[in-house]
Design a protein around this motif. Sequence first.
Motif, short mmCIF file in Angstrom:
data_model
loop_
_atom_site.label_atom_id
_atom_site.label_comp_id
_atom_site.label_asym_id
_atom_site.label_seq_id
_atom_site.Cartn_x
_atom_site.Cartn_y
_atom_site.Cartn_z
N ARG A 1 0.84 -1.19 0.00
CA ARG A 1 0.00 0.00 0.00
C ARG A 1 0.88 1.25 0.00
O ARG A 1 1.91 1.28 0.67
CB ARG A 1 -0.94 0.00 1.20
CG ARG A 1 -1.98 -1.11 1.11
CD ARG A 1 -3.06 -0.95 2.18
NE ARG A 1 -4.15 -1.88 1.90
CZ ARG A 1 -4.29 -3.05 2.50
NH1 ARG A 1 -3.43 -3.43 3.42
NH2 ARG A 1 -5.30 -3.85 2.20
N PRO A 2 0.46 2.27 -0.74
CA PRO A 2 1.28 3.50 -0.79
C PRO A 2 1.29 4.21 0.54
O PRO A 2 0.30 4.19 1.30
CB PRO A 2 0.57 4.33 -1.88
CG PRO A 2 -0.84 3.85 -1.85
CD PRO A 2 -0.76 2.39 -1.53
N GLY A 3 2.40 4.86 0.83
CA GLY A 3 2.52 5.60 2.06
C GLY A 3 1.84 6.96 1.98
O GLY A 3 1.39 7.41 0.92
N LEU A 4 1.82 7.64 3.13
CA LEU A 4 1.15 8.93 3.22
C LEU A 4 1.82 9.97 2.35
O LEU A 4 1.16 10.82 1.73
CB LEU A 4 1.13 9.39 4.68
CG LEU A 4 0.42 10.70 4.99
CD1 LEU A 4 -1.04 10.62 4.57
CD2 LEU A 4 0.54 11.03 6.48
N ARG A 5 3.15 9.94 2.27
CA ARG A 5 3.87 10.94 1.47
C ARG A 5 3.55 10.80 -0.02
O ARG A 5 3.43 11.80 -0.73
CB ARG A 5 5.38 10.80 1.71
CG ARG A 5 5.82 11.28 3.08
CD ARG A 5 7.23 10.85 3.38
NE ARG A 5 8.19 11.48 2.50
CZ ARG A 5 8.76 12.66 2.73
NH1 ARG A 5 8.47 13.34 3.83
NH2 ARG A 5 9.65 13.17 1.90
N LYS A 6 3.39 9.57 -0.49
CA LYS A 6 3.04 9.37 -1.89
C LYS A 6 1.65 9.93 -2.16
O LYS A 6 1.41 10.59 -3.18
CB LYS A 6 3.09 7.88 -2.25
CG LYS A 6 2.69 7.58 -3.70
CD LYS A 6 2.88 6.12 -4.03
CE LYS A 6 2.36 5.79 -5.43
NZ LYS A 6 3.03 6.57 -6.49
N LYS B 1 -7.58 17.15 0.46
CA LYS B 1 -6.72 16.00 0.74
C LYS B 1 -5.35 16.45 1.20
O LYS B 1 -4.79 15.90 2.17
CB LYS B 1 -6.58 15.13 -0.52
CG LYS B 1 -7.83 14.40 -0.95
CD LYS B 1 -7.54 13.58 -2.20
CE LYS B 1 -8.78 12.90 -2.74
NZ LYS B 1 -8.48 12.10 -3.94
N VAL B 2 -4.78 17.45 0.52
CA VAL B 2 -3.44 17.94 0.87
C VAL B 2 -3.42 18.40 2.33
O VAL B 2 -2.52 18.03 3.10
CB VAL B 2 -3.04 19.09 -0.07
CG1 VAL B 2 -1.78 19.78 0.45
CG2 VAL B 2 -2.78 18.56 -1.48
N PHE B 3 -4.40 19.20 2.73
CA PHE B 3 -4.43 19.71 4.10
C PHE B 3 -4.76 18.60 5.10
O PHE B 3 -4.30 18.64 6.25
CB PHE B 3 -5.44 20.85 4.21
CG PHE B 3 -4.96 22.13 3.59
CD1 PHE B 3 -3.89 22.82 4.12
CD2 PHE B 3 -5.57 22.63 2.44
CE1 PHE B 3 -3.43 24.00 3.54
CE2 PHE B 3 -5.12 23.80 1.85
CZ PHE B 3 -4.05 24.49 2.41
N ASN B 4 -5.52 17.62 4.69
CA ASN B 4 -5.81 16.50 5.57
C ASN B 4 -4.55 15.70 5.86
O ASN B 4 -4.29 15.32 7.01
CB ASN B 4 -6.87 15.60 4.94
CG ASN B 4 -7.26 14.45 5.86
OD1 ASN B 4 -7.66 14.66 7.00
ND2 ASN B 4 -7.15 13.23 5.36
N TYR B 5 -3.76 15.43 4.82
CA TYR B 5 -2.51 14.71 5.02
C TYR B 5 -1.55 15.49 5.90
O TYR B 5 -0.74 14.91 6.64
CB TYR B 5 -1.85 14.41 3.68
CG TYR B 5 -2.67 13.52 2.77
CD1 TYR B 5 -3.47 12.51 3.29
CD2 TYR B 5 -2.66 13.69 1.38
CE1 TYR B 5 -4.22 11.69 2.46
CE2 TYR B 5 -3.41 12.88 0.55
CZ TYR B 5 -4.19 11.88 1.10
OH TYR B 5 -4.93 11.09 0.27
N ALA B 6 -1.61 16.83 5.82
CA ALA B 6 -0.75 17.68 6.63
C ALA B 6 -1.30 17.88 8.04
O ALA B 6 -0.72 18.64 8.83
CB ALA B 6 -0.57 19.04 5.95
N LYS B 7 -2.45 17.24 8.36
CA LYS B 7 -3.10 17.31 9.68
C LYS B 7 -3.70 18.68 9.97
O LYS B 7 -3.91 19.02 11.14
CB LYS B 7 -2.11 16.91 10.79
CG LYS B 7 -1.51 15.53 10.60
CD LYS B 7 -0.52 15.22 11.71
CE LYS B 7 0.22 13.92 11.41
NZ LYS B 7 1.25 13.63 12.45
#
Length: 373
Positions: free
Chosen positions: A126-131, A250-256
């Motif tokens: 599974r792809p990681g969060l950074r990908k 999505k971008v801001f969600n990944y950045a918390k």
Amino acid sequence: MLQTVGEWLWWERLWLPANVSWSDLEDSEGRVYAKASQLYAALPCALCLLLVRYVFERYLATPLADAWGIRDRIRQTAEPNPTLENYFSHQARLPSQADVRSLCKKTSWSERSIQVWFRRRRNQERPGLRKRFCEASWRCSFYFFAFVSGVLALYDKPWLYNLKEVWAGFPKQSMLQSQYWYYLLEMGFYLSLLLSLTFDVKRKDFREQVIHHIATLTLLSFSWISNYIRIGTLVMAVHDSADILLEGAKVFNYAKWHQTADAMFVVFTVLFMATRLVIFPFWLIHCTWVYPMEQFPPFFGYYFFNVMLVVLQMLHLYWAFLISRMVYKFIFAKLEGDDRSDEEEYDSDSQREINPKLSHINGAGARDRASGH
């Protein structure tokens, strides 16, 4: 035989209204028309966009992920086992209970150990969060650039404000340079998405994405050859508007930045429903179904183009259902995953109980539930 197939393929009644021939769409008197041969430029454009994407993700998105502290979750690797690896690679990634018992006999492992092994082995692929962050950043940036390009190409055009102008003089409508570059950019992008599907983050609506990209490319190609360019630019602009907010959320969600992501998702939901379930079917499809009948009798291209638009609308309804279900959970229940995402699995339920926010850390959540293309 090839000549016969070619003559049938380019039969004028397939592409053009009655009493209109290809000779009528040859450049003359300062008028420039779209040509089928120009579609070949979409492939080098797609390859260039893949290169630009690589540079963007490596030198812009990755440093941004470092600056925001976005890290992949540390995963436990599956212990090497040729028997289980052979089953995983050639039979199934998720074994049935009967197969688990069979594998127990072959490996002398317990059922619990085999289940944990398969969970860890699936997580390894599974792809990681950074990908995920890099992909979302690229799509957000492209949709923003494409939408701005669409606005610049359309803001002073009469058919943006009066849809009947879309068919004024059709099909003898001269192609504008802004329309050419806008089409080339969009076709190159969707072709690049189709080419990169195999190594992009794979979601549960993978087949719907493939159908969407193929339908979009078919629509763009047909509208280009048949000179449906005016309505084509409107369709592209309507689609890009909501996608910016989805990918940005999505971008801001990944950045918390969850509050920012939640706010963007709410705006995205409203805009998605307005553009995909109201403007697209009741304005644009109405424009392609009704107004042409006032100027020429229906022909094959008329039916084909509208059927493809309906296919897109069916995909919109599917994604609207996912969004609505997610909004319901967002309001009335705690969100713990993505209806489409291939999410991280855990060795025991207790791990989720220890830290219920792990799903957010790993990129799952409200903002990542619908493709919205």
